[in-house]
Scaffold this motif. Structure first.
Motif, mmCIF file in Angstrom:
data_model
loop_
_atom_site.group_PDB
_atom_site.id
_atom_site.type_symbol
_atom_site.label_atom_id
_atom_site.label_comp_id
_atom_site.label_asym_id
_atom_site.label_seq_id
_atom_site.Cartn_x
_atom_site.Cartn_y
_atom_site.Cartn_z
ATOM 1 N N THR A 9 50.463 17.802 34.839
ATOM 2 C CA THR A 9 49.192 17.969 33.657
ATOM 3 C C THR A 9 49.018 16.918 33.064
ATOM 4 O OG1 THR A 9 49.720 20.207 33.837
ATOM 5 C CG2 THR A 9 48.404 19.291 31.987
ATOM 6 N N GLU A 10 48.017 16.337 32.548
ATOM 7 C CA GLU A 10 47.753 15.217 31.854
ATOM 8 C C GLU A 10 47.386 15.947 30.558
ATOM 9 O OE1 GLU A 10 44.629 11.632 31.639
ATOM 10 O OE2 GLU A 10 46.031 11.448 33.270
ATOM 11 N N VAL A 11 47.992 15.505 29.475
ATOM 12 C CA VAL A 11 47.684 15.596 28.211
ATOM 13 C C VAL A 11 47.623 14.706 27.335
ATOM 14 C CG1 VAL A 11 48.712 17.107 26.194
ATOM 15 C CG2 VAL A 11 49.342 17.803 28.389
ATOM 16 N N GLU A 12 46.172 14.501 26.901
ATOM 17 C CA GLU A 12 45.911 13.357 25.996
ATOM 18 C C GLU A 12 46.267 12.042 26.579
ATOM 19 O OE1 GLU A 12 47.068 14.250 21.965
ATOM 20 O OE2 GLU A 12 45.583 15.423 21.501
ATOM 21 N N GLY A 13 46.209 11.803 27.819
ATOM 22 C CA GLY A 13 46.539 10.513 28.461
ATOM 23 C C GLY A 13 48.149 10.562 29.107
ATOM 24 N N ARG A 14 48.714 11.353 28.660
ATOM 25 C CA ARG A 14 50.265 11.425 29.125
ATOM 26 C C ARG A 14 50.293 12.399 30.380
ATOM 27 N NH1 ARG A 14 52.154 6.872 26.790
ATOM 28 N NH2 ARG A 14 51.950 6.877 24.404
ATOM 29 N N ARG A 15 51.274 11.921 31.351
ATOM 30 C CA ARG A 15 51.414 12.788 32.328
ATOM 31 C C ARG A 15 52.591 13.653 32.145
ATOM 32 N NH1 ARG A 15 49.019 11.617 37.518
ATOM 33 N NH2 ARG A 15 50.854 11.886 38.524
ATOM 34 N N LEU A 16 52.546 14.715 32.266
ATOM 35 C CA LEU A 16 53.721 15.695 32.032
ATOM 36 C C LEU A 16 53.881 16.594 33.308
ATOM 37 C CD1 LEU A 16 52.913 17.198 28.586
ATOM 38 C CD2 LEU A 16 54.743 15.831 29.109
ATOM 39 N N ALA A 17 55.174 16.952 33.724
ATOM 40 C CA ALA A 17 55.514 17.916 34.714
ATOM 41 C C ALA A 17 55.928 19.020 34.088
ATOM 42 C CB ALA A 17 56.662 17.173 35.574
ATOM 43 N N LEU A 18 54.911 20.036 34.152
ATOM 44 C CA LEU A 18 55.254 21.456 33.621
ATOM 45 C C LEU A 18 55.698 22.215 34.737
ATOM 46 C CD1 LEU A 18 52.171 21.807 31.186
ATOM 47 C CD2 LEU A 18 54.486 20.655 30.846
ATOM 48 N N SER A 19 56.948 22.847 34.428
ATOM 49 C CA SER A 19 57.732 23.284 35.625
ATOM 50 C C SER A 19 57.939 24.814 35.452
ATOM 51 C CB SER A 19 59.216 22.835 35.711
ATOM 52 O OG SER A 19 59.935 22.989 34.547
ATOM 53 N N ASN A 20 58.019 25.617 36.647
ATOM 54 C CA ASN A 20 58.148 27.259 36.683
ATOM 55 C C ASN A 20 57.395 27.942 35.758
ATOM 56 O OD1 ASN A 20 60.481 26.246 38.141
ATOM 57 N ND2 ASN A 20 61.894 25.990 36.205
ATOM 58 N N LEU A 21 56.221 27.725 35.711
ATOM 59 C CA LEU A 21 55.150 28.515 34.889
ATOM 60 C C LEU A 21 55.160 30.024 35.077
ATOM 61 C CD1 LEU A 21 52.192 25.767 34.743
ATOM 62 C CD2 LEU A 21 54.209 25.902 33.296
ATOM 63 N N GLU A 22 55.392 30.418 36.020
ATOM 64 C CA GLU A 22 55.392 32.091 36.380
ATOM 65 C C GLU A 22 56.736 32.536 36.104
ATOM 66 O OE1 GLU A 22 52.804 33.346 37.361
ATOM 67 O OE2 GLU A 22 51.845 31.190 37.313
ATOM 68 N N LYS A 23 57.807 31.731 35.914
ATOM 69 C CA LYS A 23 59.112 32.256 35.347
ATOM 70 C C LYS A 23 58.991 33.388 34.103
ATOM 71 C CE LYS A 23 63.704 30.749 34.181
ATOM 72 N NZ LYS A 23 64.644 29.428 34.133
ATOM 73 N N VAL A 24 59.535 34.291 34.373
ATOM 74 C CA VAL A 24 59.356 35.397 33.177
ATOM 75 C C VAL A 24 60.496 34.956 32.072
ATOM 76 C CG1 VAL A 24 59.741 37.779 32.535
ATOM 77 C CG2 VAL A 24 58.433 37.180 34.530
ATOM 78 N N LEU A 25 60.255 34.444 31.210
ATOM 79 C CA LEU A 25 61.064 34.197 29.902
ATOM 80 C C LEU A 25 61.516 35.373 29.008
ATOM 81 C CD1 LEU A 25 59.876 30.709 28.841
ATOM 82 C CD2 LEU A 25 61.975 31.295 30.151
ATOM 83 N N TYR A 26 60.710 36.307 29.083
ATOM 84 C CA TYR A 26 61.035 37.397 27.976
ATOM 85 C C TYR A 26 60.793 38.806 28.882
ATOM 86 C CZ TYR A 26 60.643 34.118 24.104
ATOM 87 O OH TYR A 26 60.867 33.140 23.211
ATOM 88 N N PRO A 27 61.836 39.345 29.374
ATOM 89 C CA PRO A 27 61.623 40.304 30.132
ATOM 90 C C PRO A 27 61.110 41.618 29.606
ATOM 91 C CG PRO A 27 63.763 39.217 30.738
ATOM 92 C CD PRO A 27 63.273 38.653 29.494
ATOM 93 N N ALA A 28 61.490 41.702 28.404
ATOM 94 C CA ALA A 28 60.903 43.160 27.809
ATOM 95 C C ALA A 28 59.595 43.018 27.750
ATOM 96 C CB ALA A 28 61.658 42.955 26.342
ATOM 97 N N THR A 29 58.835 41.897 27.641
ATOM 98 C CA THR A 29 57.408 42.154 27.566
ATOM 99 C C THR A 29 56.815 41.238 28.743
ATOM 100 O OG1 THR A 29 57.322 39.925 26.332
ATOM 101 C CG2 THR A 29 57.260 41.932 25.136
ATOM 102 N N GLY A 30 57.431 40.772 29.717
ATOM 103 C CA GLY A 30 57.096 40.147 31.113
ATOM 104 C C GLY A 30 56.329 39.023 30.719
ATOM 105 N N THR A 31 56.615 38.071 29.548
ATOM 106 C CA THR A 31 56.005 37.050 28.967
ATOM 107 C C THR A 31 56.674 35.844 29.995
ATOM 108 O OG1 THR A 31 55.918 37.965 26.884
ATOM 109 C CG2 THR A 31 55.363 35.254 27.068
ATOM 110 N N THR A 32 55.684 34.981 30.617
ATOM 111 C CA THR A 32 56.040 33.882 31.234
ATOM 112 C C THR A 32 55.942 32.597 30.595
ATOM 113 O OG1 THR A 32 53.915 33.378 31.976
ATOM 114 C CG2 THR A 32 54.918 35.038 33.451
ATOM 115 N N LYS A 33 56.661 31.738 31.115
ATOM 116 C CA LYS A 33 56.680 30.429 30.510
ATOM 117 C C LYS A 33 55.503 29.874 30.487
ATOM 118 C CE LYS A 33 59.051 25.814 31.302
ATOM 119 N NZ LYS A 33 59.858 24.934 31.882
#
Length: 294
Positions: free
Chosen positions: A5-29
């Protein structure tokens, strides 16, 4: 593949976006990163100029957690790193997050943001004081609100303004904007307030950390004013069972609180609160509001 992803001209590798971080609410990364993008403006205001410590919890709050002050391995060259004193003879390096690309890079590591009460250009010169009100069960944030109201009046008697946020866990943080003052002096004043609160509210307050003293009482933790200590930054998510936020609150909410759930805010609540109130902790950043430690 890891999306770039490019954010304000910087290239970022954003990983595991579908990973559930908070199982109690199903909130993903991905939802966590979206939250930080939405709240970037006020969060960056409170991060700017302050050396960061990270509580990392890459596998969610139930996984391994580790606290680090050092720049994480792989920190991009464009992320600001500053030298800070670690002791009277040693210095170390810490990250300073001051722009959106740096914020999203840090959020991708899955972290709580923690900052000291001083800025990197003036180490150990506090520009705010914090009192961490921590309830010992069966006490809750409701009792913290009673103590917070007493402390607000006591601080006002010394010409100081207090602002509040939830800890994102069980308690409240009171924050007071100050003219830059040595951390040691702020620490002594904060301790005197905690001792006075215990004398005035002996059935409700304790100023010492000993666990045996704390059941049913509010521990007024003054220790986070020490130069080496940090506090959860406003708007940071916490590594708790649910994606709770250290969220600014109004004094009206504190005065009317009669149930702990009333002062629990999750990542989905914050955008609406910002639309309604703006940054309730904005005065912390305005030198006009800075008081003087008596």
């Amino acid at each position: 593949m890891t999306p770039i992803t490019e954010v304000e001209g910087r290239r970022l590798a954003l990983s595991n976006l579908e990973k559930v971080l908070y199982p109690a609410t199903g909130t993903t990364k991905g939802e966590v990163l979206h939250y930080y993008a939405l709240t970037a403006a006020p969060l960056l205001d409170h991060l700017r100029g302050r050396p960061l410590s990270f509580l990392r919890y890459p596998d969610g709050p139930d996984g391994q957690q580790f606290f680090t002050k050092n720049p994480p391995p792989g920190t991009p060259s464009w992320v600001r790193v500053t030298e800070v004193p670690r002791s009277s003879r040693e210095t170390g390096e810490q990250v300073v997050v001051e722009d959106l690309p740096s914020l999203m890079w840090a959020a991708n590591l899955v972290v709580e943001f923690h900052t000291p009460q001083w800025r990197a250009d003036e180490p150990a010169m506090a520009d705010r004081m914090v009192l961490d009100l921590d309830p010992g069960p069966p006490a809750t944030v409701v009792e913290c609100c009673t103590v917070a109201r007493w402390l607000r009046e006591r601080l006002a008697a010394d010409g100081l303004e207090a602002y509040a946020k939830t800890s994102g866990a069980k308690g409240l943080h009171l924050l007071v904007p100050l003219e830059p003052t040595p951390s040691s002096r702020v620490s002594a004043y904060a301790k005197s307030l905690a001792v006075e609160a215990e004398a005035e509210l002996p059935d409700m307050v304790v100023h010492r950390m000993a666990r045996a003293l704390r059941p049913g009482k509010v521990f007024v933790d003054h220790s986070q004013n020490a130069a080496a200590k940090t506090t959860a930054t406003p708007y940071t998510l916490r590594a708790r069972p649910e994606p709770t936020v250290s969220a600014p609150v109004t004094w009206e909410e504190i005065e009317e609180c009669d149930s702990p759930e009333e002062l629990v805010f999750r990542l989905g609540d914050i955008e609406g609160r910002l639309e309604r109130y703006g940054d309730l902790l904005g005065p912390l950043l305005d030198p006009e509001h800075a008081g003087r430690v008596p």
